[in-house]
Design an enzyme around this catalytic site. Structure first.
Site, PDB file in Angstrom:
ATOM      1  N   ARG A 106      52.113  25.086  18.673  1.00 68.77           N
ATOM      2  CA  ARG A 106      53.502  25.490  18.877  1.00 68.77           C
ATOM      3  C   ARG A 106      54.292  25.381  17.578  1.00 68.77           C
ATOM      4  O   ARG A 106      54.270  24.351  16.924  1.00 68.77           O
ATOM      5  CB  ARG A 106      54.152  24.607  19.964  1.00 68.77           C
ATOM      6  CG  ARG A 106      55.540  25.046  20.358  1.00 68.77           C
ATOM      7  CD  ARG A 106      56.034  24.340  21.597  1.00 68.77           C
ATOM      8  NE  ARG A 106      56.185  22.900  21.406  1.00 68.77           N
ATOM      9  CZ  ARG A 106      56.794  22.102  22.279  1.00 68.77           C
ATOM     10  NH1 ARG A 106      57.268  22.597  23.403  1.00 68.77           N
ATOM     11  NH2 ARG A 106      56.897  20.816  22.040  1.00 68.77           N
ATOM     12  N   ASP A 203      54.267  13.106  25.436  1.00 67.81           N
ATOM     13  CA  ASP A 203      53.187  13.964  24.954  1.00 67.81           C
ATOM     14  C   ASP A 203      51.886  13.543  25.632  1.00 67.81           C
ATOM     15  O   ASP A 203      51.314  12.500  25.317  1.00 67.81           O
ATOM     16  CB  ASP A 203      53.054  13.840  23.434  1.00 67.81           C
ATOM     17  CG  ASP A 203      52.090  14.862  22.856  1.00 67.81           C
ATOM     18  OD1 ASP A 203      50.937  14.909  23.310  1.00 67.81           O
ATOM     19  OD2 ASP A 203      52.498  15.616  21.950  1.00 67.81           O
ATOM     20  N   ASP A 206      48.805  12.876  23.309  1.00 65.52           N
ATOM     21  CA  ASP A 206      48.855  11.593  22.614  1.00 65.52           C
ATOM     22  C   ASP A 206      48.494  10.444  23.539  1.00 65.52           C
ATOM     23  O   ASP A 206      47.781   9.508  23.169  1.00 65.52           O
ATOM     24  CB  ASP A 206      50.252  11.355  22.028  1.00 65.52           C
ATOM     25  CG  ASP A 206      50.479  12.142  20.749  1.00 65.52           C
ATOM     26  OD1 ASP A 206      49.490  12.617  20.155  1.00 65.52           O
ATOM     27  OD2 ASP A 206      51.647  12.277  20.341  1.00 65.52           O
TER      28      ASP A 206
END
Length: 212
Positions: A106, A203, A206
């Site tokens: 992104r 996230d 992560d």
């Protein structure tokens, strides 16, 4: 357009409990990874209740008889990298499933997705394709992933996400009205300036891989 018409939101206390654990900042990497897999399995069970079956003859301990087996081929396509966390739970349900991969990154300024990798099994166009990604926030990555998968000839596509925001659902539904969307939790909350759902787990990549 009623962009929610092809959306199924799971309403089950067990799934709600697990989503709460995922959103809790104290949930560690190992537990987070396990719960993502568990919820994916629960979702897959319900999302694919419409799989076609065929009758085969089997030899049971006391007799032979006809019994149903799944007829449809299944292809699981995680959006890298976070989608990988959902694969094990789905493979537990569909051990014969083929697995493709699609990688998107992104743009940090525009938030628009760009493809950097796509590898699908040659049988994918004739199979039931499930695109999986833990979070459906802006919807940009999921919509683009489905674009790329359709360009490779796939038609029977469903999208499975653990948490989805209205913006993400609307974007995918408007671009791909033929794709059914399955969501474990509907997060009716705003996105932050980076395009993350504020009432979610941050996230997912992560937290799954311990890289935050």
């Amino acid at each position: 357009m009623d962009y929610m018409k092809n959306v199924t939101i799971f309403n089950h206390p067990l799934i709600a409990h697990k989503i709460t654990k995922l959103c809790d900042v104290t949930t560690g990497t190992k537990e987070f990874r396990e719960i993502v897999s568990e919820v994916a399995m629960l979702m897959g069970y319900e999302a694919y209740r419409d799989l076609a079956t065929t009758e085969v003859e089997i030899q049971a301990p006391l007799s032979k008889f006809m019994s149903p087996v799944i007829k449809d081929d299944v292809t699981i396509v995680p959006i890298l990298r976070a989608g990988l966390g959902m694969v094990d739970g789905l493979v537990a349900l569909f051990p014969q499933a083929r697995i493709g991969h699609i990688g998107l990154y992104r743009d940090e300024e525009t938030l628009e997705p760009h493809e950097y990798y796509c590898k699908l099994p040659k049988e994918a166009p004739d199979s039931q394709v499930m695109v999986v990604d833990p979070a459906l926030a802006t919807g940009g990555s999921a919509a683009a992933a489905i674009d790329f998968i359709k360009q490779r000839g796939c038609k029977n596509i469903k999208l499975l996400s653990l948490i989805a925001a209205p913006e993400g659902i609307k974007r995918v539904a408007e671009r791909h009205p033929d794709v059914k969307i399955y969501v474990a939790h509907f997060a009716n909350a705003p996105l932050n300036e980076k395009g993350y759902i504020v009432t979610a787990f941050g996230d997912a990549g992560d937290r799954i891989f311990g890289t935050k």
